[in-house]
Design a protein around this motif. Structure first.
Motif, PDB file in Angstrom:
ATOM      1  N   PHE A  17       0.811  -1.222   0.000  1.00 19.43           N
ATOM      2  CA  PHE A  17       0.000   0.000   0.000  1.00 19.43           C
ATOM      3  C   PHE A  17       0.844   1.273   0.000  1.00 19.43           C
ATOM      4  O   PHE A  17       0.318   2.368   0.152  1.00 19.43           O
ATOM      5  CB  PHE A  17      -0.962  -0.016   1.186  1.00 19.43           C
ATOM      6  CG  PHE A  17      -1.996  -1.102   1.071  1.00 19.43           C
ATOM      7  CD1 PHE A  17      -3.070  -0.963   0.216  1.00 19.43           C
ATOM      8  CD2 PHE A  17      -1.864  -2.282   1.784  1.00 19.43           C
ATOM      9  CE1 PHE A  17      -4.020  -1.970   0.082  1.00 19.43           C
ATOM     10  CE2 PHE A  17      -2.798  -3.303   1.665  1.00 19.43           C
ATOM     11  CZ  PHE A  17      -3.878  -3.144   0.806  1.00 19.43           C
ATOM     12  N   GLU A 157      -5.859   7.720  -0.885  1.00 19.37           N
ATOM     13  CA  GLU A 157      -5.774   6.623  -1.846  1.00 19.37           C
ATOM     14  C   GLU A 157      -5.313   5.332  -1.174  1.00 19.37           C
ATOM     15  O   GLU A 157      -5.834   4.240  -1.452  1.00 19.37           O
ATOM     16  CB  GLU A 157      -4.806   7.006  -2.969  1.00 19.37           C
ATOM     17  CG  GLU A 157      -4.692   5.971  -4.074  1.00 19.37           C
ATOM     18  CD  GLU A 157      -3.836   6.474  -5.222  1.00 19.37           C
ATOM     19  OE1 GLU A 157      -4.402   6.797  -6.277  1.00 19.37           O
ATOM     20  OE2 GLU A 157      -2.598   6.562  -5.039  1.00 19.37           O
ATOM     21  N   GLN A 158      -4.346   5.438  -0.289  1.00 22.86           N
ATOM     22  CA  GLN A 158      -3.835   4.253   0.397  1.00 22.86           C
ATOM     23  C   GLN A 158      -4.899   3.616   1.283  1.00 22.86           C
ATOM     24  O   GLN A 158      -5.090   2.397   1.269  1.00 22.86           O
ATOM     25  CB  GLN A 158      -2.609   4.644   1.228  1.00 22.86           C
ATOM     26  CG  GLN A 158      -1.431   5.145   0.399  1.00 22.86           C
ATOM     27  CD  GLN A 158      -0.388   5.853   1.241  1.00 22.86           C
ATOM     28  OE1 GLN A 158      -0.710   6.584   2.180  1.00 22.86           O
ATOM     29  NE2 GLN A 158       0.878   5.665   0.909  1.00 22.86           N
ATOM     30  N   ARG A 160      -8.188   4.045   1.058  1.00 23.71           N
ATOM     31  CA  ARG A 160      -9.268   3.519   0.207  1.00 23.71           C
ATOM     32  C   ARG A 160      -8.914   2.129  -0.302  1.00 23.71           C
ATOM     33  O   ARG A 160      -9.745   1.218  -0.317  1.00 23.71           O
ATOM     34  CB  ARG A 160      -9.521   4.457  -0.980  1.00 23.71           C
ATOM     35  CG  ARG A 160     -10.138   5.792  -0.625  1.00 23.71           C
ATOM     36  CD  ARG A 160     -10.726   6.477  -1.855  1.00 23.71           C
ATOM     37  NE  ARG A 160      -9.776   6.669  -2.940  1.00 23.71           N
ATOM     38  CZ  ARG A 160      -9.024   7.759  -3.111  1.00 23.71           C
ATOM     39  NH1 ARG A 160      -9.094   8.735  -2.217  1.00 23.71           N
ATOM     40  NH2 ARG A 160      -8.224   7.875  -4.148  1.00 23.71           N
ATOM     41  N   ASN A 161      -7.683   1.959  -0.739  1.00 27.65           N
ATOM     42  CA  ASN A 161      -7.252   0.655  -1.240  1.00 27.65           C
ATOM     43  C   ASN A 161      -7.255  -0.398  -0.138  1.00 27.65           C
ATOM     44  O   ASN A 161      -7.636  -1.556  -0.358  1.00 27.65           O
ATOM     45  CB  ASN A 161      -5.856   0.761  -1.852  1.00 27.65           C
ATOM     46  CG  ASN A 161      -5.853   1.444  -3.200  1.00 27.65           C
ATOM     47  OD1 ASN A 161      -6.852   1.409  -3.927  1.00 27.65           O
ATOM     48  ND2 ASN A 161      -4.747   2.074  -3.559  1.00 27.65           N
ATOM     49  N   ALA A 164     -10.760  -1.465   0.430  1.00 28.69           N
ATOM     50  CA  ALA A 164     -11.213  -2.345  -0.650  1.00 28.69           C
ATOM     51  C   ALA A 164     -10.715  -3.773  -0.437  1.00 28.69           C
ATOM     52  O   ALA A 164     -11.430  -4.738  -0.731  1.00 28.69           O
ATOM     53  CB  ALA A 164     -10.730  -1.809  -1.997  1.00 28.69           C
ATOM     54  N   LEU A 165      -9.499  -3.929   0.079  1.00 22.29           N
ATOM     55  CA  LEU A 165      -8.977  -5.268   0.332  1.00 22.29           C
ATOM     56  C   LEU A 165      -9.705  -5.939   1.493  1.00 22.29           C
ATOM     57  O   LEU A 165      -9.908  -7.157   1.483  1.00 22.29           O
ATOM     58  CB  LEU A 165      -7.473  -5.222   0.591  1.00 22.29           C
ATOM     59  CG  LEU A 165      -6.802  -6.595   0.758  1.00 22.29           C
ATOM     60  CD1 LEU A 165      -6.963  -7.435  -0.508  1.00 22.29           C
ATOM     61  CD2 LEU A 165      -5.325  -6.451   1.114  1.00 22.29           C
ATOM     62  N   SER A 241      -5.489 -10.317  -5.175  1.00 22.54           N
ATOM     63  CA  SER A 241      -6.334  -9.130  -5.275  1.00 22.54           C
ATOM     64  C   SER A 241      -5.801  -8.106  -6.268  1.00 22.54           C
ATOM     65  O   SER A 241      -4.695  -8.208  -6.784  1.00 22.54           O
ATOM     66  CB  SER A 241      -6.450  -8.468  -3.898  1.00 22.54           C
ATOM     67  OG  SER A 241      -5.260  -7.748  -3.600  1.00 22.54           O
ATOM     68  N   VAL A 243      -4.654  -5.331  -5.651  1.00 24.59           N
ATOM     69  CA  VAL A 243      -3.477  -4.598  -5.175  1.00 24.59           C
ATOM     70  C   VAL A 243      -2.222  -5.091  -5.877  1.00 24.59           C
ATOM     71  O   VAL A 243      -1.384  -4.287  -6.314  1.00 24.59           O
ATOM     72  CB  VAL A 243      -3.309  -4.741  -3.643  1.00 24.59           C
ATOM     73  CG1 VAL A 243      -2.153  -3.875  -3.151  1.00 24.59           C
ATOM     74  CG2 VAL A 243      -4.590  -4.376  -2.915  1.00 24.59           C
ATOM     75  N   PRO A 247      -1.931  -3.267 -10.033  1.00 19.28           N
ATOM     76  CA  PRO A 247      -1.381  -2.129  -9.280  1.00 19.28           C
ATOM     77  C   PRO A 247      -1.569  -0.797  -9.989  1.00 19.28           C
ATOM     78  O   PRO A 247      -1.635   0.245  -9.329  1.00 19.28           O
ATOM     79  CB  PRO A 247       0.102  -2.490  -9.150  1.00 19.28           C
ATOM     80  CG  PRO A 247       0.373  -3.419 -10.289  1.00 19.28           C
ATOM     81  CD  PRO A 247      -0.884  -4.216 -10.444  1.00 19.28           C
ATOM     82  N   ALA A 250      -4.810   0.396  -8.605  1.00 19.80           N
ATOM     83  CA  ALA A 250      -4.694   0.805  -7.204  1.00 19.80           C
ATOM     84  C   ALA A 250      -3.920   2.109  -7.063  1.00 19.80           C
ATOM     85  O   ALA A 250      -4.289   2.989  -6.279  1.00 19.80           O
ATOM     86  CB  ALA A 250      -4.020  -0.310  -6.391  1.00 19.80           C
ATOM     87  N   PHE A 251      -2.849   2.225  -7.849  1.00 22.20           N
ATOM     88  CA  PHE A 251      -1.989   3.407  -7.769  1.00 22.20           C
ATOM     89  C   PHE A 251      -1.651   3.882  -9.186  1.00 22.20           C
ATOM     90  O   PHE A 251      -0.576   3.587  -9.713  1.00 22.20           O
ATOM     91  CB  PHE A 251      -0.704   3.087  -6.995  1.00 22.20           C
ATOM     92  CG  PHE A 251      -0.951   2.710  -5.560  1.00 22.20           C
ATOM     93  CD1 PHE A 251      -1.205   3.694  -4.610  1.00 22.20           C
ATOM     94  CD2 PHE A 251      -0.965   1.384  -5.166  1.00 22.20           C
ATOM     95  CE1 PHE A 251      -1.446   3.350  -3.287  1.00 22.20           C
ATOM     96  CE2 PHE A 251      -1.194   1.031  -3.841  1.00 22.20           C
ATOM     97  CZ  PHE A 251      -1.446   2.023  -2.897  1.00 22.20           C
TER      98      PHE A 251
END
Length: 259
Positions: A17, A157-158, A160-161, A164-165, A241, A243, A247, A250-251
């Motif tokens: 993350f 953002e971190q 939120r991710n 989500a996981l 996932s 992540v 990626p 995710a980012f």
């Protein structure tokens, strides 16, 4: 499933993350680990102490106990189960009362009675042990000392991710991640560690929504308090996932401009 140490859990969360703040482990102990610093030596506020530990990285572990409350916020001591709820708090965090702190009020709740009702819904808060220990995951012993939860600080953002996981292997779209009312230390410590009697089970806690911490937390900074069982599932699910597999979602390296 492979059992990861908490050092490995912290490393995997930080890497996946892109966290710059250290994940922190919360647990209780009947003995005081060597080299642990009293919370008040960092800051009287529990929430501020956690944030400074995570970001400044010059203290690896802090403690507090009912026998050593000196220099600590009374509200924080209540929220970790070491003292009963102070009578004046319900006035201070709602509409105030002239004979309580000179009438000072935070206006976080509509009335003192509302505060009482919220505390009743949360239920009794029980300490995790003689000592409450907050320790950077990287410093937690390889043998599990009884970690109850992890607190992670990150930007929107971190977090939120991470949320989500948490949802990745859950069929309930509502309760796996919630934003609870209460002090920041409740979001970071009390609820994720299951210290309040009526804490929802298998739930991670996002926040804090406590605006009194806005003076110390950057505007973009949030936190996720995660019970240890959920943390272990998150680490297990990482490779399957979005992540790891997506990626760039995710980012994103590039964001489309809003039209």
């Amino acid at each position: 499933m492979t059992e990861f140490t908490f050092k490995e859990i912290g490393e995997r969360l930080s890497s996946a993350f892109r966290l710059t703040a250290r994940p922190l482990a919360v647990y209780g102990s009947e003995t005081l680990p060597i080299g642990t610093t009293h919370l008040s030596d960092v800051n009287r506020c529990f929430a501020v102490s956690l944030y400074q530990m995570a970001t400044k990285k010059d203290v690896s572990a802090i403690y507090v106990s009912a026998d050593s409350p000196e220099g600590c916020c009374l509200g924080g001591l209540y929220h970790v189960g070491f003292i009963p709820v102070p009578e004046d708090i319900k006035y201070f965090i709602s509409t105030g009362r002239k004979d309580v702190r000179g009438g000072a009020a935070e206006f976080l709740k509509s009335s003192p009675e509302m505060v009482d009702r919220c505390n009743k819904v949360s239920g009794k808060i029980s300490p995790l042990g003689k000592y409450l220990i907050i320790q950077a995951c990287e410093a937690v012993p390889d043998h599990d000392p009884g970690v109850r939860s992890i607190c992670c600080f990150g930007y929107g953002e971190q977090i939120r991710n991470m949320a989500a996981l948490v949802h990745f292997d859950r069929d309930d779209p509502f309760s796996p991640v919630i934003v609870p009312w209460g002090s920041a230390c409740s979001t970071f410590i009390t609820f994720p560690a299951g210290m309040a009697e009526n804490t929802p089970k298998n739930t991670a806690f996002m926040g804090p929504q406590d605006p009194t911490q806005n003076y110390i937390l950057p505007a973009e900074m949030m936190a996720l308090g995660i019970p240890v069982g959920i943390v272990k599932k998150m680490v297990k699910n990482l490779d399957a996932s979005f992540v790891v597999r997506r990626p760039q979602v995710a980012f994103p390296n590039r964001r489309e401009k809003s039209k």
